[in-house]
Design a protein around this motif. Structure first.
Motif, PDB file in Angstrom:
ATOM      1  N   CYS A  26       8.074   4.486   0.379  1.00  0.00           N
ATOM      2  CA  CYS A  26       8.371   3.600   1.507  1.00  0.00           C
ATOM      3  C   CYS A  26       8.698   4.422   2.750  1.00  0.00           C
ATOM      4  O   CYS A  26       8.189   4.150   3.854  1.00  0.00           O
ATOM      5  CB  CYS A  26       9.554   2.696   1.183  1.00  0.00           C
ATOM      6  N   ALA A  29       5.656   6.041   4.230  1.00  0.00           N
ATOM      7  CA  ALA A  29       4.790   5.083   4.932  1.00  0.00           C
ATOM      8  C   ALA A  29       5.306   4.790   6.332  1.00  0.00           C
ATOM      9  O   ALA A  29       4.525   4.589   7.269  1.00  0.00           O
ATOM     10  CB  ALA A  29       4.685   3.792   4.118  1.00  0.00           C
ATOM     11  N   ARG A  38       2.808   1.772   8.862  1.00  0.00           N
ATOM     12  CA  ARG A  38       4.212   1.850   9.269  1.00  0.00           C
ATOM     13  C   ARG A  38       4.902   0.500   9.072  1.00  0.00           C
ATOM     14  O   ARG A  38       6.049   0.435   8.625  1.00  0.00           O
ATOM     15  CB  ARG A  38       4.328   2.300  10.733  1.00  0.00           C
ATOM     16  N   GLY A  41       5.473   0.098   5.440  1.00  0.00           N
ATOM     17  CA  GLY A  41       6.608   0.906   5.002  1.00  0.00           C
ATOM     18  C   GLY A  41       7.933   0.229   5.272  1.00  0.00           C
ATOM     19  O   GLY A  41       8.850   0.269   4.437  1.00  0.00           O
ATOM     20  N   CYS A  44       8.342  -2.529   2.836  1.00  0.00           N
ATOM     21  CA  CYS A  44       8.644  -1.925   1.540  1.00  0.00           C
ATOM     22  C   CYS A  44      10.135  -1.602   1.435  1.00  0.00           C
ATOM     23  O   CYS A  44      10.788  -1.894   0.428  1.00  0.00           O
ATOM     24  CB  CYS A  44       7.796  -0.670   1.375  1.00  0.00           C
TER      25      CYS A  44
END
Length: 286
Positions: A26, A29, A38, A41, A44
């Protein structure tokens, strides 16, 4: 900030693989070159920490603040910047000694264009029912946040003020003006006003007049949707406060009666208005 087809699979994956490797993925990302990655991420990380207590998240949350704050400061896309902010939403910055870093990042952002991102970040500086005041640096910025065109950032600004009795002399007038003038978040300003209690005594009469005017607008058959009461809980907190005089309670009760009888008042709002009137009269609704 809209959902996409990948949201649910990502959430299920994180739930099924709540591991250090997933956490590191995460974070990686969030620093990717592609804007969509992004955003993924940040989603996440949000899923990873969802429902996790501050105590459980403490070993890893500090690194998240470091990575995400740096990414936010580098980010060129306002929408992605807001998405990145969700990774920090409701994480307790103070518990991992990151409050100063959060405030430093907030100072680099523009409340006029970055309000949504800033709102998510500010939410890491206070929590509902907190007993201590938010960090001084956040309070120094609260008045600026309250002037933002972003409703969500104004909401957070009012919350900061409501937990800051030491700043009541400067914050109470701002809250009073917001209750009168903020068409979207005035009930949040009223909640903060209620929280400061007697410290806002000088503004009591003006706020009372503003509350009655809000109820009068909601009772008007020709009122606009935006003039409906968005949150009745703050009004109940206001009218049941021991600081309200019998005359003030009576005036609120009568105004609420008009809303309940309004020809353009929905059934749900009639119920809320009837309850408010009963509270104002010190009676339990039958």
């Amino acid at each position: 900030m809209q959902s996409c087809d990948a949201d649910e699979p990502l959430k299920k994956y994180v739930e099924a693989n709540h591991t250090p490797a997933t956490h590191d993925g995460c974070l990686s990302a969030v620093q990717d070159k592609a804007p969509a990655i992004r955003v993924m991420g940040s989603a996440c990380l949000y899923d990873y920490y969802f429902g996790m207590s501050d105590a459980d998240s403490k070993p890893t949350a500090g690194k998240v603040f470091d990575v995400v704050l740096a990414a936010i400061e580098k980010e060129a896309e306002p929408g992605v910047r807001a998405a990145l902010g969700t990774a920090l939403w409701q994480r307790d910055a103070a518990s991992v000694s990151k409050a100063d870093a959060v405030i430093a990042t907030l100072k680099k952002l523009d409340p006029a264009s970055d309000g949504r991102a800033m709102s998510f970040i500010v939410a890491s500086l206070y929590s509902f029912g907190m007993s201590e005041e938010p960090p001084k640096g956040a309070l120094d910025l609260a008045a600026t946040f309250a002037a933002s065109p972003s409703p969500s950032l104004r909401q957070d600004a009012y919350a900061l003020m409501g937990y800051s009795p030491s700043r009541a002399e400067s914050f109470c007038p701002l809250l009073g003006k917001a209750i009168e003038a903020d068409a979207v978040k005035w009930t949040d300003a009223l909640s903060a006003f209620n929280g400061l209690g007697k410290a806002c005594e000088k503004e009591a009469e003006a706020v009372h007049a503003a509350v009655l005017k809000r109820l009068e607008r909601a009772a008007d058959p020709d009122h606009k949707p935006a003039e409906e009461i968005s949150s009745w809980g703050e009004l109940r907190g206001y009218v049941t406060s021991e600081l309200r005089t019998p005359e003030q309670r009576d005036a609120v009760a009568k105004a609420a009666d008009k809303v309940a009888k309004g020809t353009n008042t929905s059934a749900r709002h009639k119920e809320y208005a009837t309850t408010l009137a009963a509270d104002a009269r010190g009676k339990k609704k039958q």
